[in-house]
Design an enzyme around this catalytic site. Structure first.
Site, mmCIF file in Angstrom:
data_model
loop_
_atom_site.group_PDB
_atom_site.id
_atom_site.type_symbol
_atom_site.label_atom_id
_atom_site.label_comp_id
_atom_site.label_asym_id
_atom_site.label_seq_id
_atom_site.Cartn_x
_atom_site.Cartn_y
_atom_site.Cartn_z
ATOM 1 C CG ASP A 55 -2.138 0.899 1.021
ATOM 2 O OD1 ASP A 55 -2.911 1.060 1.960
ATOM 3 O OD2 ASP A 55 -2.288 1.445 -0.094
ATOM 4 C CB SER A 56 0.432 4.568 -1.451
ATOM 5 O OG SER A 56 -0.951 4.576 -1.136
ATOM 6 N N GLY A 57 0.640 3.983 1.868
ATOM 7 C CA GLY A 57 0.937 4.508 3.197
ATOM 8 C C GLY A 57 -0.018 5.569 3.698
ATOM 9 N N GLY A 58 -0.715 6.250 2.808
ATOM 10 C CA GLY A 58 -1.608 7.339 3.226
ATOM 11 C C GLY A 58 -2.716 6.871 4.143
ATOM 12 C CG PHE A 59 -5.989 3.214 4.804
ATOM 13 C CD1 PHE A 59 -5.677 2.170 5.665
ATOM 14 C CD2 PHE A 59 -7.306 3.632 4.696
ATOM 15 C CE1 PHE A 59 -6.684 1.540 6.394
ATOM 16 C CE2 PHE A 59 -8.312 3.002 5.420
ATOM 17 C CZ PHE A 59 -7.994 1.954 6.276
ATOM 18 C CG ASP A 86 -5.368 6.259 -1.707
ATOM 19 O OD1 ASP A 86 -4.324 5.945 -1.093
ATOM 20 O OD2 ASP A 86 -6.444 5.685 -1.519
ATOM 21 C CD GLN A 145 -10.369 6.629 -2.129
ATOM 22 O OE1 GLN A 145 -11.456 6.429 -1.586
ATOM 23 N NE2 GLN A 145 -9.267 6.026 -1.700
ATOM 24 N N GLY A 190 -11.638 3.549 -0.278
ATOM 25 C CA GLY A 190 -12.687 4.284 0.430
ATOM 26 C C GLY A 190 -13.775 3.416 1.012
ATOM 27 C CG ASP A 199 -6.102 -5.780 1.951
ATOM 28 O OD1 ASP A 199 -6.652 -4.934 1.219
ATOM 29 O OD2 ASP A 199 -5.936 -5.622 3.180
HETATM 30 N N1 LIG Z 1 -4.388 3.215 -0.047
HETATM 31 C C1 LIG Z 1 -5.574 2.839 0.479
HETATM 32 N N2 LIG Z 1 -5.584 1.786 1.337
HETATM 33 C C2 LIG Z 1 -6.779 1.401 1.880
HETATM 34 C C3 LIG Z 1 -6.801 0.330 2.809
HETATM 35 C C4 LIG Z 1 -5.531 -0.412 3.224
HETATM 36 C C5 LIG Z 1 -5.352 -1.701 2.431
HETATM 37 C C6 LIG Z 1 -4.000 -2.338 2.707
HETATM 38 C C7 LIG Z 1 -3.132 -2.579 1.641
HETATM 39 C C8 LIG Z 1 -1.871 -3.153 1.885
HETATM 40 C C9 LIG Z 1 -1.482 -3.487 3.182
HETATM 41 C C10 LIG Z 1 -2.365 -3.261 4.237
HETATM 42 C C11 LIG Z 1 -3.617 -2.682 4.003
HETATM 43 C C12 LIG Z 1 -8.028 -0.040 3.376
HETATM 44 N N3 LIG Z 1 -8.307 -0.988 4.306
HETATM 45 C C13 LIG Z 1 -9.655 -0.908 4.543
HETATM 46 N N4 LIG Z 1 -10.223 0.052 3.748
HETATM 47 C C14 LIG Z 1 -9.221 0.620 3.028
HETATM 48 C C15 LIG Z 1 -9.222 1.681 2.095
HETATM 49 C C16 LIG Z 1 -7.989 2.080 1.529
HETATM 50 C C17 LIG Z 1 -7.914 3.183 0.598
HETATM 51 O O1 LIG Z 1 -8.928 3.820 0.248
HETATM 52 N N5 LIG Z 1 -6.697 3.514 0.111
#
Ligand SMILES: Nc1nc2c(CCc3ccccc3)c3nc[nH]c3cc2c(=O)[nH]1
Length: 375
Positions: free
Chosen positions: A93-97, A147, A192, A219, A269
Site C-alpha cells: 500500500d502507499s501509506g496514506g491510509f 491517495d 475514490q 474508500g 486483502d
Molecule cells: N491506499 C488505500 N488503502 C486502503 C486500505 C488499506 C489496504 C491495505 C493494503 C496493503 C497493506 C495493508 C492494508 C483499506 N483498508 C480498509 N479500507 C481501506 C481503504 C484504503 C484506501 O482507500 N486507500
C-alpha cells in the site's frame, strides 16, 4: 526481472470472473485473497506455511516499513522478498491510509501528508513521489498510488475535494513510477468517491484517462456497512476496464468476499483472518467460532478434518481452547494459520465454481450455510 506484468481473463459466470495475473515472481490466481504482512511478516505464521495455504501473493506496508526498519535498510538487505524470505509477488500500500489511521500530528496538504511516527514520534512526510520511492526500495511487484481515503461518513463536497486530490496524486504517482520502477512492476490507481455514485464515476473515468494496469476500489471497509459497500461496487466495477484486475482494499469477511466476487472483484486483502485468529476466533464454512468459549473445553473434533492444513486437521478444538486459556503462543499461531487456509479454500472453491459455471449456486449454498451470528 523480465516478465512484464499482465492479466489474462479466464472464465466468466455472470459478473464473477476468474483470471491470472502474471508477475516476474509468479502467477496470481484470481479471485485472490492476499494475506496482510504489514511489517514484513504475516503475523504469527511462517512464510513456508503461508505459501502452503495456497497464497500466491502477500501484502506489505509502506507506512510501517518506512518507520521501522526504514525502506533504505530493507533495500540494503536486498529488498522485502529477500529480507522476509517470501519469494512470490508482494503488493504494498502507499501509506496514506495508515498515516490517517495510525499516526499522530498529521497534516495533509497538496504536497502530501506530514506526520509523526506512532512508534517514536519522529517527523515524516509522504508525498506521491516519496511513496513510490519507498515501494521501489522495498521491491514491491504491485504498488499503489498515494491517495486519500476519506472518512465515513463524509459530506458530498468534502468527498469530491478528496477524490480530486487523489486524482492529482495519481498523476504524480504514475510520473514518479515511470521514472524509477522496473518493467516487471505495476502501479494501480485507486478509485475514490465514498458512497456517491456520480463521484465514483468521475474518479473511475479520471483514473482511466491517466491509465493504469490495475484499479483498486478504495474508500470502503471504513464502517459503511455491507449493503452500502455492495451498492458502491454495483456502480463502480462496471465502469472499470474488464481486461484489468480490480482490487477491493481491506475486504473482508467471507460473506463480503462472496458478494464482491459476485460484483466482479478479483483481489482482496484483510487483516481479519490473522487478527481474529490471534484472539481465538476460527472461521469455518458454518461461520465463525470463538474457541475460548466453554462449549469447546471437551470438544475432541478438529476445525476441519477435510483440510490438508495441520492447524485445521490435527488439533482438537479442546486443545485450541486450552492453548488460549493458558495464554500459549501456539494458540494464535495455529488459528492464524487455520484462518488463512480457510480463506484460501474459500477462494479456490469460488474459482472452481466460476470455472464450472455454477457460481450462483455456490454463493446461494454458502450464504445458507455460513451463519455469522449464532441463532
Ligand atoms: N491506499 C488505500 N488503502 C486502503 C486500505 C488499506 C489496504 C491495505 C493494503 C496493503 C497493506 C495493508 C492494508 C483499506 N483498508 C480498509 N479500507 C481501506 C481503504 C484504503 C484506501 O482507500 N486507500
Amino acid at each position: 526481472m523480465t516478465t512484464p506484468f499482465s492479466f489474462s481473463l479466464g472464465a466468466t459466470d455472470g459478473q464473477a470472473r476468474t483470471g491470472a495475473i502474471t508477475t516476474s515472481r509468479g502467477t496470481i490466481r484470481t479471485p485472490a485473497f492476499m494475506p496482510v504482512g504489514t511489517a514484513g511478516t504475516v503475523k504469527a505464521v511462517q512464510m513456508r506455511d503461508v505459501k502452503a495455504t495456497g497464497a500466491d501473493i502477500i501484502l506489505g506496508n509502506t507506512y510501517h516499513l518506512m518507520l521501522r526498519p526504514t525502506a533504505e535498510r530493507v533495500a540494503r538487505f536486498g529488498g522485502l522478498h529477500k529480507f522476509s524470505t517470501w519469494e512470490g509477488p508482494i503488493l504494498t500500500d502507499s501509506g496514506g491510509f495508515q498515516v490517517m489511521s495510525l499516526s499522530a500530528m498529521r497534516k495533509l496538504t497538496e504536497e502530501g501528508v506530514s506526520f509523526q511516527s506512532h512508534i517514536d514520534g519522529s517527523k515524516h512526510m509522504l508525498t506521491p513521489e516519496r511513496s513510490i520511492e519507498i515501494q521501489c526500495l522495498l521491491g514491491a511487484d504491485i504498488q499503489m498510488q498515494l491517495d486519500e481515503c476519506p472518512p465515513f461518513p463524509i459530506s458530498e463536497e468534502a468527498s469530491l475535494e478528496s477524490l480530486e486530490l487523489s486524482v492529482r496524486w495519481a498523476k504524480r504517482s504514475k510520473a514518479a513510477f515511470e521514472e524509477i520502477a522496473g518493467r516487471h512492476q505495476a502501479l494501480y490507481g485507486i478509485v475514490q468517491g465514498s458512497v456517491f455514485p456520480d463521484q465514483r464515476k468521475r474518479s473511475a473515468e479520471a483514473l482511466q484517462e491517466i491509465g493504469f494496469p490495475g484499479y483498486s476500489v478504495g474508500g470502503l471497509a471504513v464502517g459503511e456497512g455491507r449493503e452500502a459497500m455492495f451498492g458502491v461496487l454495483d456502480v463502480t466495477t462496471p465502469l472499470l476496464p474488464k481486461d484489468k484486475p480490480r482490487y477491493l482494499m481491506g475486504v473482508g469477511k467471507p460473506l463480503d468476499l462472496v458478494g464482491a466476487v459476485e460484483r466482479s472483484i478479483d483481489m482482496f486483502d484483510c487483516v481479519l483472518p490473522t487478527r481474529s485468529g490471534r484472539h481465538g476466533q476460527a472461521w469455518t464454512w458454518d461461520g465463525p467460532l470463538n474457541l475460548k468459549n466453554a462449549q469447546f473445553v471437551d470438544d475432541e473434533t478438529p476445525l476441519d478434518p477435510a483440510s490438508d492444513c495441520p492447524a485445521s486437521r490435527d488439533y482438537t478444538k479442546g486443545y485450541l481452547n486450552h492453548l488460549f486459556r493458558a495464554g500459549e503462543y501456539l494458540g494464535p499461531m495455529l488459528l492464524s494459520w487455520h484462518n488463512l487456509d480457510f480463506y484460501q479454500r474459500l477462494m479456490a472453491a469460488m474459482r472452481e465454481a466460476i470455472a464450472e459455471g455454477r457460481f450462483d449456486q455456490f454463493a446461494e449454498e454458502f450464504r445458507a450455510r455460513h451463519r455469522e451470528r449464532k441463532g
